[in-house]
Scaffold this motif. Structure first.
Motif, PDB file in Angstrom:
ATOM      1  N   ILE A  94      10.535   2.110 -11.129  1.00  0.00           N
ATOM      2  CA  ILE A  94       9.839   0.819 -11.000  1.00  0.00           C
ATOM      3  C   ILE A  94      10.318   0.099  -9.745  1.00  0.00           C
ATOM      4  O   ILE A  94      11.488   0.218  -9.360  1.00  0.00           O
ATOM      5  N   PRO A  95       9.424  -0.658  -9.095  1.00  0.00           N
ATOM      6  CA  PRO A  95       9.865  -1.492  -7.980  1.00  0.00           C
ATOM      7  C   PRO A  95      10.496  -2.763  -8.543  1.00  0.00           C
ATOM      8  O   PRO A  95      10.159  -3.165  -9.658  1.00  0.00           O
ATOM      9  N   PHE A  96      11.425  -3.368  -7.818  1.00  0.00           N
ATOM     10  CA  PHE A  96      11.970  -4.645  -8.287  1.00  0.00           C
ATOM     11  C   PHE A  96      12.357  -5.537  -7.119  1.00  0.00           C
ATOM     12  O   PHE A  96      12.581  -5.069  -6.006  1.00  0.00           O
ATOM     13  N   GLY A 126      14.389  -3.403   2.808  1.00  0.00           N
ATOM     14  CA  GLY A 126      13.234  -2.568   2.455  1.00  0.00           C
ATOM     15  C   GLY A 126      12.767  -2.770   1.033  1.00  0.00           C
ATOM     16  O   GLY A 126      13.078  -3.769   0.397  1.00  0.00           O
ATOM     17  N   GLN A 127      11.997  -1.816   0.568  1.00  0.00           N
ATOM     18  CA  GLN A 127      11.465  -1.843  -0.806  1.00  0.00           C
ATOM     19  C   GLN A 127      12.527  -1.311  -1.767  1.00  0.00           C
ATOM     20  O   GLN A 127      13.098  -0.254  -1.540  1.00  0.00           O
ATOM     21  N   ALA A 139       1.630   6.250   4.659  1.00  0.00           N
ATOM     22  CA  ALA A 139       0.932   4.969   4.433  1.00  0.00           C
ATOM     23  C   ALA A 139       1.610   3.792   5.127  1.00  0.00           C
ATOM     24  O   ALA A 139       1.098   2.686   5.100  1.00  0.00           O
ATOM     25  N   ARG A 140       2.775   4.020   5.740  1.00  0.00           N
ATOM     26  CA  ARG A 140       3.518   2.896   6.360  1.00  0.00           C
ATOM     27  C   ARG A 140       2.866   2.433   7.643  1.00  0.00           C
ATOM     28  O   ARG A 140       2.377   3.234   8.414  1.00  0.00           O
ATOM     29  N   ASP A 181       0.828  -1.214   0.000  1.00  0.00           N
ATOM     30  CA  ASP A 181       0.000   0.000   0.000  1.00  0.00           C
ATOM     31  C   ASP A 181       0.856   1.254   0.000  1.00  0.00           C
ATOM     32  O   ASP A 181       0.569   2.227  -0.707  1.00  0.00           O
ATOM     33  N   ALA A 182       1.921   1.230   0.806  1.00  0.00           N
ATOM     34  CA  ALA A 182       2.811   2.395   0.880  1.00  0.00           C
ATOM     35  C   ALA A 182       3.537   2.581  -0.450  1.00  0.00           C
ATOM     36  O   ALA A 182       3.700   3.707  -0.940  1.00  0.00           O
ATOM     37  N   LEU A 183       3.942   1.459  -1.038  1.00  0.00           N
ATOM     38  CA  LEU A 183       4.624   1.517  -2.331  1.00  0.00           C
ATOM     39  C   LEU A 183       3.691   2.101  -3.390  1.00  0.00           C
ATOM     40  O   LEU A 183       4.088   2.946  -4.203  1.00  0.00           O
ATOM     41  N   ALA A 184       2.442   1.647  -3.356  1.00  0.00           N
ATOM     42  CA  ALA A 184       1.454   2.159  -4.317  1.00  0.00           C
ATOM     43  C   ALA A 184       1.208   3.648  -4.085  1.00  0.00           C
ATOM     44  O   ALA A 184       1.105   4.422  -5.046  1.00  0.00           O
TER      45      ALA A 184
END
Ligand SMILES: *Cc1c(COP(=O)(O)O)cnc(C)c1O
Length: 392
Positions: A345-347, A362-363, A391-392, A319-322
């Motif tokens: 982009i996330p990976f 982490g992300q 959002a975290r 959710d936080a990533l989004a």
């Protein structure tokens, strides 16, 4: 342009001059886009002798000659083979140097589709691949077997940005009779002179910075004298060629590569330093940063950094990533990079590392810094990090 002397020019000058042949261009600055398959001969004697400069569209046209000649000056190699994508340039280079029963040493931080090619198609052809730690330098010697025909590097590595000790690896590989292949897409020859650091076959995804405008798929391999014939033979056997408009777009992109890369580098470093100082950020993976464990090696061998790097954010959920990514105004979410526009982009590199242990806390995000105002990019990221924290 007709060269008036044998004088050696700098790389920026070569980017402007390369491949220009006034006789082929009717006086225009740029070469014509030649569309063609069939080349006609006037007599049977000419046909039998295959006389003339061109014989068939796939084997070369004035447009491909202009691009190949420009790329050869830029790379400082002996031969260029054009491919329809960067991925096909990677497989072409590998197929040029290995055959059934051979062994390939592949860096663990390689671009994922190249790994897939080795584990799938290459395995099926009877070639064994062993993955090695990108931190290995001269120590690669211990992994070289009598049937090791190639050592493949990618520096910095895809997603995780490890810089390799190319001269040390090349020395050990050559001592063991193996060819040295390197994917040099990140730096381009402008920031890493692959052939002069011992690379026999230098691979580039021209889709990225060469094209520079997110509108082109193209790749190429540059070979030194020792491997030129094998590269050309394999390229011919696979029947690879590139369409005329795409070749023209690649050549057009080349002319401005120097100024674009200088800006990607400058803005990239500003954003990377800014991110490093943020509480939401655990670390920034950018070899141009003094804090990066790869910095000393990068400084020794590279003359610049491009605009692509990675960031590890504090742990948080999807959710936080989004919240971070969905709200970005200037960073698009999509594959590829090297265009004028910024991307994020996330990976997750864990599934694509087998020789090294990769376990971030982490992300992970991969960021490409484009040619926008750097203040605007920072403001966009700042707002994104605020959403992330909330959002975290
Ligand atoms: C993108 C990329 C490729 C593949 O290029 P395509 O043109 O997308 O096939 C190969 N190597 C590296 C390092 C890349 O980033």
């Amino acid at each position: 342009m007709a060269r008036k002397s044998e004088r050696k020019f700098g790389r920026l000058t070569e980017l402007v001059l390369g491949g220009r042949d006034q006789d082929m261009q009717f006086g225009f600055v740029n070469p014509p886009i030649v569309r063609g398959s069939t080349v006609l001969w006037p007599t049977l004697a000419d046909f039998r002798a295959l006389s003339g400069r061109y014989t068939y569209g796939r084997r070369g046209t004035p447009t491909s000659d202009a691009l190949c000649s420009a790329l050869a000056s830029f790379e400082g190699g002996a031969a260029i083979a054009l491919t329809p994508s960067g991925a096909s340039a990677c497989s072409l280079a590998i197929l040029s140097v290995v055959t059934a029963g051979d062994h390939l040493l592949m860096v663990d931080s390689v671009y994922e589709p190249t790994r897939k090619f080795c584990d799938g198609m290459l395995k099926g052809l009877g070639v064994e691949t062993t993955y090695y730690d990108p931190a290995l330098g001269a120590g690669i010697a211990q992994h070289i077997r009598p049937n090791t025909k190639a050592v493949y590097l990618e520096s910095p590595g895809s997603l995780t940005f490890e810089v390799q000790d190319t001269p040390a690896i090349a020395k050990a590989a050559h001592a063991g009779g193996a060819a040295v292949l390197m994917d040099n897409t990140w730096a381009t020859p402008l920031f890493f002179d692959a052939h002069r650091h011992g690379v026999d076959l230098s691979i580039s995804a021209g889709t990225k910075y060469l094209g520079g405008h997110a509108d082109l798929m193209v790749g190429y391999v540059s070979a030194n004298t020792a491997y030129a014939a094998r590269l050309k033979d394999t390229h011919g056997a696979l029947g690879l060629c590139v369409g005329p408009d795409d070749m023209f777009a690649a050549l057009r992109g080349m002319r401005t590569l120097g100024v674009r890369l200088a800006q990607h580098q400058a803005s990239g470093l500003i954003v990377a330093r800014w991110l490093e100082g943020r509480p939401e950020v655990l670390r920034v993976l950018h070899p141009g940063l003094e804090s990066d464990p790869n910095h000393a090696l990068w400084k020794r061998d590279f003359s610049g950094a491009s605009g692509l790097f990675a960031v590890e954010l504090q742990p948080a959920g999807e959710d936080a990533l989004a919240a971070f990514l969905d709200g970005l105004e200037l960073f698009g979410m999509g594959y590829s990079w090297g265009g004028f526009e910024s991307l994020a982009i996330p990976f997750d590199a864990r599934p694509v590392r087998t020789a090294t242990h990769w376990a971030p806390e982490g992300q992970m995000l991969r960021v490409h810094i484009g040619l926008e105002d750097v203040e605007d990019l920072i403001a966009d990221l700042e707002a994104g990090l605020a959403r992330y924290s909330a959002a975290r």
